[in-house]
Design an enzyme around this catalytic site. Structure first.
Site, PDB file in Angstrom:
ATOM      1  N   SER A 187      -4.978  -6.129  -5.616  1.00 18.82           N
ATOM      2  CA  SER A 187      -5.025  -6.298  -4.172  1.00 18.82           C
ATOM      3  C   SER A 187      -4.749  -5.015  -3.383  1.00 18.82           C
ATOM      4  CB  SER A 187      -4.010  -7.358  -3.749  1.00 18.82           C
ATOM      5  OG  SER A 187      -2.688  -6.960  -4.094  1.00 18.82           O
ATOM      6  N   SER A 201      -2.323  -5.273  -9.628  1.00 18.65           N
ATOM      7  CA  SER A 201      -2.851  -4.930  -8.314  1.00 18.65           C
ATOM      8  C   SER A 201      -2.747  -3.460  -7.927  1.00 18.65           C
ATOM      9  CB  SER A 201      -2.160  -5.776  -7.235  1.00 18.65           C
ATOM     10  OG  SER A 201      -2.587  -7.107  -7.319  1.00 18.65           O
ATOM     11  N   LYS A 235       0.543   0.557   1.553  1.00 17.09           N
ATOM     12  CA  LYS A 235      -0.130  -0.744   1.512  1.00 17.09           C
ATOM     13  C   LYS A 235       0.400  -1.654   2.609  1.00 17.09           C
ATOM     14  CE  LYS A 235      -1.228  -4.534  -1.708  1.00 17.09           C
ATOM     15  NZ  LYS A 235      -1.055  -5.061  -3.070  1.00 17.09           N
TER      16      LYS A 235
END
Length: 486
Positions: A170, A194, A95
């Site tokens: 996210s 997330s 990420k």
């Protein structure tokens, strides 16, 4: 050589007045002498060099549209430092809020255009040491402040099951890369869901481990009190393998934890006690609720003991997250990163150029806390902490008698990707409500796992989530393996 400059007598005098002290000249002189001695110590630390040489790396490149069908990648690379280990030649996505030395990191925000970390986060180092190949940085929401997938400066991340729908956030790109089969595992971060929300929307496996199991050094924070790092994979077996290896990056826990999640996978579900959290189903879309209940009934036929439980405060999770957005204001004032983040705080702040480039959701948190008076903010935080403690106590009480607590991962179906910025405000309630069930494990600190358990009438995945006792991820994998085989 850089040095901290010790205060002069007049500066010590001013500081003492600011602190509310009334010091005599003799006491001022004494404090001045002590300060000089303290600064000698501080300079010894500042100038001590720790060896952290990173071999020069190929920086990679921005992905082209053909290699980025759902806009899942923020950056592509091909980084491998060892060809041997338990992860030899397995492709991994990271990420884009996690530091990988020599590879650009933007956290989905134009503010950080051009920032390149100079060191690896411990988790990345651990994966590389075991032979993994870092295939790139996965796209994420702007400063990780959204449970949807439409605020990144790189553009929206599309759900591979329906490209008009949100992929969840996210950790949007991480879940999509796994769903598309482009990587064996992708690292996500989870502050209120997330990892699990996008894993649920994309039909894959997502784990938020026990708070503190995985180190968060080298990870740009969202809400530090709730932040966790976790693996996203297609299968339970892969998830268990990657979490075992990632946890080895936590030197503090190695002496006391003997992690072997793999051995839990074949134990079956007979006599497992599962608590069905009433409130988590009451708020859910009826179709989603029924799909999850059908999965639970199948587990019951395999020998699981299923009982409904109730925690009235369970629907307050997102409100507690909102109350803690004061942390956003604090780290934005300090150029994004809180104290204790090795190097990252100092590196990032050089690139923090224009707060106007933050997403509407990130701005909302700061504006709220700048508006509230100190007294109002203190009252809200005190009530938030009180309710969080009640949640922890009730979860712990039930988990003394139950192996896991179950809810739908996300109460509602994935929202449509917005077509205009003005619709952000219209979508805000839906974005927040997506975290209602998932946020509970962040607040209590318990581990929680989501796995796909079926599909809606419009062919969208539905996730079922299980929460277990602290450091009992093995039980979650045991249950997850049974769900996977239904």
């Amino acid at each position: 050589m850089l040095t901290y400059i010790a205060p002069t007598v007049s500066e010590v005098t001013k500081c003492s007045k600011d602190a509310g002290y009334t010091l005599s000249k003799k006491e001022i002189d004494y404090q001045h002498e002590v300060a000089n001695s303290m600064f000698d110590s501080l300079n010894s630390l500042r100038n001590y060099q720790i060896s952290s040489v990173i071999t020069p790396r190929d920086i990679g490149e921005k992905p082209n549209s053909k290699a980025n069908s759902c806009n899942q990648w923020a950056w592509k690379c091909n980084l491998q430092t060892s060809a041997t280990g338990r992860l030899a030649n397995m492709n991994v996505g990271v990420k884009d809020c996690i530091a990988v030395a020599g590879i650009p990191m933007q956290i989905g925000c134009e503010v950080l255009e051009g920032y390149i970390p100079t060191y690896d986060s411990p988790i990345v180092s651990q994966l590389l040491a075991e032979g993994a190949i870092i295939s790139g940085k996965t796209n994420c929401e702007n400063m990780c402040f959204s449970a949807a997938s439409h605020t990144s400066c790189n553009g929206p991340v599309l759900n591979p099951h329906n490209r008009k729908k949100s992929a969840g956030g996210s950790s949007s790109g991480s879940a999509v890369c796994v769903a598309l089969g482009e990587v064996k595992m992708a690292i996500g971060t989870d502050t209120g869901g997330s990892v699990r929300v996008p894993a649920s929307y994309c039909g894959v496996v997502g784990m938020k481990p026990t708070m503190g199991l995985l180190p968060t050094k080298g990870v740009s924070p969202c809400l530090p009190s709730f932040d966790s790092v976790g693996p996203i994979t297609k299968t339970i077996k892969d998830n268990a393998l990657f979490l075992e290896i990632m946890a080895q990056a936590n030197d503090n826990l190695q002496p006391i934890l003997n992690l072997n999640y793999q051995k839990c996978l074949e134990k079956g579900i007979a006599n497992i006690n599962i608590g069905i959290l009433r409130e988590g189903f009451e708020i859910s879309n009826p179709e989603i609720s029924n799909i999850v209940k059908l999965c639970i009934e199948k587990l019951r036929t395999l020998g699981a003991n299923v009982t409904e439980i109730s925690i009235p405060e369970a629907n307050l999770g997102t409100h507690i997250l909102l109350a803690n957005q004061y942390q956003v204001t604090q780290w934005l004032k300090d150029k994004l990163c809180p104290r204790g983040q090795k190097n990252l705080r100092y590196e990032i702040k050089q690139f923090f150029s224009d707060q106007n480039k933050l997403s509407p959701y990130a701005k909302a948190g700061t504006l709220l806390w700048l508006y509230l008076t100190n007294e109002e903010a203190d009252n809200i935080l005190e009530k938030s902490d009180d309710i969080a403690n009640v949640l922890k106590q009730k979860f712990n009480k039930y988990l003394r008698n139950f192996d896991a607590i179950c809810v739908p991962t996300v109460p509602e179906k994935a929202i449509n990707i917005p077509t205009r910025e003005g619709s952000y405000a219209e979508m805000y309630p839906a974005v927040v409500s997506a975290l209602t069930n998932a946020s509970l494990a962040n607040i209590t600190g318990h581990p929680a796992l989501t796995i796909n358990c079926g599909y809606t009438s419009d062919s969208m995945p539905v996730g079922i989530m299980f929460t277990s006792n602290y450091f009992d991820e093995g039980t979650l994998y045991r249950i997850g393996k049974c769900v996977e085989e239904l």
